[in-house]
Scaffold this active site. Structure first.
Site, mmCIF file in Angstrom:
data_model
loop_
_atom_site.group_PDB
_atom_site.id
_atom_site.type_symbol
_atom_site.label_atom_id
_atom_site.label_comp_id
_atom_site.label_asym_id
_atom_site.label_seq_id
_atom_site.Cartn_x
_atom_site.Cartn_y
_atom_site.Cartn_z
ATOM 1 N N LYS A 42 -9.464 15.270 8.366
ATOM 2 C CA LYS A 42 -9.848 13.893 8.070
ATOM 3 C C LYS A 42 -8.920 12.963 8.849
ATOM 4 C CE LYS A 42 -8.611 10.733 5.190
ATOM 5 N NZ LYS A 42 -8.890 9.575 6.045
ATOM 6 N N GLY A 67 1.663 10.642 6.810
ATOM 7 C CA GLY A 67 1.293 9.278 6.444
ATOM 8 C C GLY A 67 2.443 8.602 5.736
ATOM 9 N N SER A 68 2.114 7.631 4.911
ATOM 10 C CA SER A 68 3.153 6.837 4.264
ATOM 11 C C SER A 68 3.794 7.598 3.097
ATOM 12 C CB SER A 68 2.539 5.538 3.745
ATOM 13 O OG SER A 68 1.568 5.841 2.773
ATOM 14 N N GLY A 82 2.079 10.053 0.470
ATOM 15 C CA GLY A 82 2.669 11.393 0.504
ATOM 16 C C GLY A 82 3.062 11.879 -0.885
ATOM 17 N N GLU A 102 4.718 14.892 6.034
ATOM 18 C CA GLU A 102 5.588 14.110 6.915
ATOM 19 C C GLU A 102 5.355 12.642 6.616
ATOM 20 O OE1 GLU A 102 7.944 15.057 8.735
ATOM 21 O OE2 GLU A 102 7.570 17.203 8.838
ATOM 22 N N CYS A 139 6.905 6.658 13.264
ATOM 23 C CA CYS A 139 7.751 7.097 12.156
ATOM 24 C C CYS A 139 9.184 7.314 12.628
ATOM 25 C CB CYS A 139 7.194 8.379 11.560
ATOM 26 S SG CYS A 139 6.911 9.646 12.794
ATOM 27 N N GLN A 171 -1.689 -4.627 8.574
ATOM 28 C CA GLN A 171 -0.358 -4.273 9.082
ATOM 29 C C GLN A 171 0.342 -5.529 9.624
ATOM 30 O OE1 GLN A 171 1.267 -1.123 8.961
ATOM 31 N NE2 GLN A 171 2.990 -2.414 9.561
ATOM 32 N N GLU A 201 10.564 0.692 5.104
ATOM 33 C CA GLU A 201 9.880 0.895 6.388
ATOM 34 C C GLU A 201 8.892 -0.252 6.614
ATOM 35 O OE1 GLU A 201 6.806 3.939 6.895
ATOM 36 O OE2 GLU A 201 7.889 4.635 8.666
HETATM 37 P P1 NAD Z 1 -1.368 6.339 4.870
HETATM 38 O O1 NAD Z 1 -0.511 7.058 3.903
HETATM 39 O O2 NAD Z 1 -1.934 5.028 4.475
HETATM 40 O O3 NAD Z 1 -2.617 7.240 5.272
HETATM 41 C C1 NAD Z 1 -2.446 8.535 5.824
HETATM 42 C C2 NAD Z 1 -3.707 9.331 5.572
HETATM 43 O O4 NAD Z 1 -3.841 9.575 4.179
HETATM 44 C C3 NAD Z 1 -5.004 8.625 6.000
HETATM 45 O O5 NAD Z 1 -5.862 9.561 6.605
HETATM 46 C C4 NAD Z 1 -5.557 8.129 4.693
HETATM 47 O O6 NAD Z 1 -6.955 8.000 4.702
HETATM 48 C C5 NAD Z 1 -5.146 9.247 3.742
HETATM 49 N N1 NAD Z 1 -5.080 8.847 2.337
HETATM 50 C C6 NAD Z 1 -4.845 7.621 1.837
HETATM 51 N N2 NAD Z 1 -4.876 7.656 0.488
HETATM 52 C C7 NAD Z 1 -5.137 8.942 0.131
HETATM 53 C C8 NAD Z 1 -5.273 9.600 -1.114
HETATM 54 N N3 NAD Z 1 -5.161 8.953 -2.265
HETATM 55 N N4 NAD Z 1 -5.519 10.919 -1.096
HETATM 56 C C9 NAD Z 1 -5.620 11.603 0.052
HETATM 57 N N5 NAD Z 1 -5.501 11.027 1.268
HETATM 58 C C10 NAD Z 1 -5.254 9.705 1.308
HETATM 59 O O7 NAD Z 1 -0.508 6.228 6.207
HETATM 60 P P2 NAD Z 1 -0.901 5.467 7.560
HETATM 61 O O8 NAD Z 1 -0.801 3.992 7.302
HETATM 62 O O9 NAD Z 1 -2.151 6.022 8.137
HETATM 63 O O10 NAD Z 1 0.281 5.925 8.541
HETATM 64 C C11 NAD Z 1 1.497 5.257 8.656
HETATM 65 C C12 NAD Z 1 2.584 6.040 7.954
HETATM 66 O O11 NAD Z 1 2.650 7.355 8.472
HETATM 67 C C13 NAD Z 1 3.969 5.453 8.152
HETATM 68 O O12 NAD Z 1 4.659 5.462 6.932
HETATM 69 C C14 NAD Z 1 4.620 6.420 9.122
HETATM 70 O O13 NAD Z 1 6.027 6.462 9.066
HETATM 71 C C15 NAD Z 1 3.998 7.700 8.737
HETATM 72 N N6 NAD Z 1 4.085 8.669 9.819
HETATM 73 C C16 NAD Z 1 4.934 9.737 9.676
HETATM 74 C C17 NAD Z 1 5.067 10.669 10.687
HETATM 75 C C18 NAD Z 1 5.954 11.861 10.535
HETATM 76 O O14 NAD Z 1 5.700 12.856 11.180
HETATM 77 N N7 NAD Z 1 6.987 11.802 9.706
HETATM 78 C C19 NAD Z 1 4.315 10.523 11.855
HETATM 79 C C20 NAD Z 1 3.471 9.427 11.977
HETATM 80 C C21 NAD Z 1 3.360 8.515 10.942
#
Ligand code: NAD
Length: 476
Positions: free
Chosen positions: A170, A223-224, A228, A245, A279, A326, A378
């Site tokens: 996804k 993701g965030s 997470g 991550e 990130c 954002q 962040e």
């Molecule tokens: P996000 O957490 O909003 O979304 C990430 C993914 O999770 C998306 O595909 C989203 O649709 C899905 N999602 C959202 N709610 C969900 C739920 N309740 N259940 C299951 N899935 C759900 O993050 P984002 O805004 O897409 O990305 C930015 C974040 O990602 C930043 O915090 C960044 O630091 C982090 N990031 C981390 C790394 C790493 O490797 N550490 C790499 C890139 C980005």
């Protein structure tokens, strides 16, 4: 409508969603399928049905398929990089570089298919052999963020397939085009139906279905931190394997003995390139007092030379922020920084361009302290902050004083401090005289503390997550 790919076939979604170019909001890249819970269930069923056969598939066949995918990605890197920049907003050279990275990752894991080792050992008991082997986990649900639209999906998909797992992916709602294009390439690589499935849609629908269905054996999420935590709770609640991550608040220390040009280069690249939406971005610049005035002056001078504009424009250094929400978050934090008493030494205002987009001049705060909200939370935008430090020890203490632990950097010409820092930085990745952002793909990627949970991604270490160990005893 760009369709989902389920069980070897392209299928319409229950609805669709417009993919909008953040450099020009009048430019609609396409309409992408949105799965509902029922369609997601069909994808999970297809992956589960394909898993036993794929787990036993021939490794040469897997290697050839991954190599073919990698070759096509590399051959089309300019076209796919342009698409990526159009949907995400990083500059075209950055987009092309990310696509090239994705191609290299597929080629790396093509070779890894042939290198999965086990152990055969003598037993501590008589007349026994012991074998330790690695087997696929089964069905892997991948949930990806928007800021690396093809590299992150690739560094999860490639090892998953290489080690014999079936994939459900996804992509993030904001950037479906890059994974759709990748799926189109994968769909021609000769994988059996159900082995690879693209399920575009909302996190609260598709992501939740992956998390709660017992047929999904493992979840790989980036993701965030807020999402997470929810993902971890759901996956652990049903004992699924999980790898998470999340964000960072990565420090870059600049010591008095640093080469100033190296320090500015590391800070500008790390804090502001890819619009600061990484990130691993250097979001805290911790600078020893002796070099502080010269560093701040050189940063302002350098930032004044950067061009903010259309991601596809020639000579553009910093593309737009990814979307309105954002941008609102970035502007809110710029306001918070001012209220907290930090000095806005550069930028932080909207930039007008020829097209309607989310353009923001990089913001640099100075005179910050490590306990301000802008130093602890962040922001995920082109907002950097400089924190003065009395000494190396003071700088190190502040660098480690964070709930995150992804990357940590230092700029110094001292072997003593560089060596000490490598040992004492509380982060998964440590950088000396290079930006905190920018990594190799054949070595582990990941962090500590609130940045990561579970085993590392990338390189040979990916086998930890995408395989499960079996110990077999055999009487002889
Ligand atoms: P996000 O957490 O909003 O979304 C990430 C993914 O999770 C998306 O595909 C989203 O649709 C899905 N999602 C959202 N709610 C969900 C739920 N309740 N259940 C299951 N899935 C759900 O993050 P984002 O805004 O897409 O990305 C930015 C974040 O990602 C930043 O915090 C960044 O630091 C982090 N990031 C981390 C790394 C790493 O490797 N550490 C790499 C890139 C980005």
């Amino acid at each position: 409508m760009k369709q989902n790919y389920i069980n070897g076939a392209w299928v319409d979604g229950a609805s669709s969603s417009a993919n909008i170019n953040p450099s020009s909001t009048n430019d609609i890249i396409g309409h992408y399928a949105q799965a509902d819970a029922q369609q997601t269930e069909l994808a999970i069923a297809a992956a589960a049905a394909a898993a036993p056969g794929w787990a036993l598939s021939n490794i040469q066949m897997r290697a050839d398929a991954l190599d073919k995918i990698g070759s096509e990605i590399l051959a089309r890197k300019e076209e796919l990089g342009t698409l990526l920049s159009r949907e995400e907003g990083k500059t075209r050279p950055e987009g092309i570089g990310e696509v090239a990275r994705a191609g290299a990752i597929f080629k790396f894991f093509a070779q890894e298919c042939l290198r999965l080792r086990g152990d055969k050992l003598p037993s501590v008991r008589p007349n026994l052999d012991v074998e330790v082997t690695r087997e696929p986990v089964g069905v892997v649900g991948i949930i990806a963020p928007w800021n690396f639209p093809i590299a992150i999906p690739s560094w999860k998909i490639a090892p998953a397939l290489a080690y014999g797992n079936c994939v459900l992916i996804k992509p993030a709602e904001l950037v479906p085009a890059s994974v759709w294009a990748l799926t189109e390439i994968i769909s021609r690589a000769g994988l059996p139906p159900g082995v690879f499935n693209l399920v575009m849609g909302r996190g609260s629908v598709v992501g939740q279905a992956f998390l709660h269905d017992r047929r999904v054996n493992a979840i790989s999420f980036t993701g965030s931190a807020a999402t997470g935590a929810k993902v971890a709770a759901a996956a652990i609640g049903r004992m699924a394997k999980v790898q998470i991550e999340m964000g960072g608040k990565n420090p870059l220390i600049v010591l008095n003995d640093a080469d100033l040009a190296t320090a500015v280069n590391c800070a500008v690249q790390g804090s502001f390139f890819s619009t600061g939406q990484r990130c691993t971005a250097s979001s805290r610049l911790i600078v020893e007092k002796g070099i502080y005035p010269a560093f701040v002056a050189a940063m302002r001078e350098k930032l004044a030379t950067l061009t903010v504009g259309d991601a596809l424009g020639a000579g553009v250094d910093i593309g737009p922020v990814v979307d309105q929400s954002q941008l609102d978050q970035d502007m809110e934090y710029i306001g918070i920084g001012r209220e907290e008493g930090a000095t806005l030494a550069f930028g932080g205002e909207r930039v007008e361009c020829a097209t309607p987009g989310f353009f923001l001049r990089p913001a640099l705060f100075t005179d910050c302290s490590n306990d301000m909200r802008i130093s602890r939370e962040e922001i995920f935008g082109p907002v950097g902050m400089v924190i003065p430090a009395d000494s190396y020890e003071h700088a190190l203490a502040m660098a480690n004083d964070t709930e995150f632990g992804l990357a940590s950097g230092i700029v110094t010409t001292s072997l003593k401090y560089a060596t000490h820092f490598k040992r004492h930085a509380e982060a998964g990745m440590v950088m000396v005289n290079v930006p905190t952002a920018g990594v190799d793909y054949h070595v582990p990627f990941g962090g500590r503390k609130g940045s990561s949970y579970g085993s590392r991604e990338q390189g040979t270490y990916a086998a930890e997550f995408f395989t499960t160990v079996k110990t077999a005893y055999c009487g002889v």
